[in-house]
Design an enzyme around this catalytic site. Sequence first.
Site, PDB file in Angstrom:
ATOM      1  CB  SER A  84      -0.961   0.009   1.194  1.00 49.45           C
ATOM      2  OG  SER A  84      -2.072  -0.809   0.938  1.00 49.45           O
ATOM      3  CE  LYS A 133      -4.202   1.626  -0.877  1.00 49.61           C
ATOM      4  NZ  LYS A 133      -4.557   0.821   0.282  1.00 49.61           N
ATOM      5  CB  SER A 144      -4.683   2.013   3.799  1.00 48.83           C
ATOM      6  OG  SER A 144      -3.801   1.383   2.904  1.00 48.83           O
TER       7      SER A 144
END
Length: 356
Positions: free
Chosen positions: A64, A67, A119
């Site tokens: 993640s 991102k 997230s």
Amino acid sequence: MLRKISGVLILYISLYLLGNGTVNASVKVDFSEDLFSEAVILIDGKSGKVLYEKNSEQQMYPASITKIITGILAIEQADLSDTVTISKNAREVIGTRVYLLEGEEVELKKLVQGLLISSGNDAGLAIAEHISENEMNFARKMNQFVREKVGVDNTNFTNPHGLFDEEHYTTAYDMAKIAKYAMKNDTFREIVSTKELPWIGEGWETTIYNHNRMLWNYEGATGIKNGYVQKSGYTLVTSVQQGETELIAVTLNAPSSKHAYRDMHRLFDYGFDNFDTKLIAKDQVFQDPFGSKYTLADDLYVTVKKGDALFLDVSIYGYLKVVGKNNQLVGIRGLQRMEEQVAKRTPEFLASIERR
């Protein structure tokens, strides 16, 4: 010769007011056996100087922390006041979510907040579809962005959220550069430093909390993102500012969240114990041995090892030389001649340009 020596001494005195140190910031240290993450890097967030690294150019799966790119791309290349209509695909994406509903209308800035603070994979896909119509097109835009805007070439993204894909990879070094770039943006910086935020949506009303626990457990932490999927292990990118020094660390493939945070603490303790960031301001006037005066086009940040001396000198060709221990040249930057800058602002000069 006397004029040159005097000039160096004057420059040294002016820099001494900024603090002692050297841009030759390498410190021979190896605590790799004390680190659990497979790949790590620590850089100065202003100068970009690498302060410590282990396997930093090894291709790894980011999870993640992907991102970070989705967020900064949306901030820089889209209108955050846009209204985004959530698709079925975004609604059904797996993994962490902010529980968006199909057909729900959400402001783009709110999606970026849900992406970077909580997230949300669904927020990431909704952003991708809004900007580029589909995930594949957005991935192309992500790769173009990191190559052209950030200047990294060992990274390839296939999606906006970091779910596992064999062709979705990066390196600790590239992620450090990406983070350094993103943290220059005030909007991005504000979002990733947000610890908690009320979230009111059609499918979810709650308070979202930043998944990066460094914001709570390390003094001066300013961001930015953590991640996990099974094949990537635990990944973490964090920035910390203490005084005028801001450091950025990346850890990839830690065996647990606890180990990733321990590595982060170890890296930042080392960085702040050994280094400072010093500013050489663009409005500072430099003089060469023949009396010509210069300034920098932009502020220059240098990373200095605590306790060492730093000297500056200006060559007759208009270069600022940063000299460290044992007269070692450790940095160089071109300067602008002041007479040329003044000329460009005179009416006579502007009139001559118009006549050409």
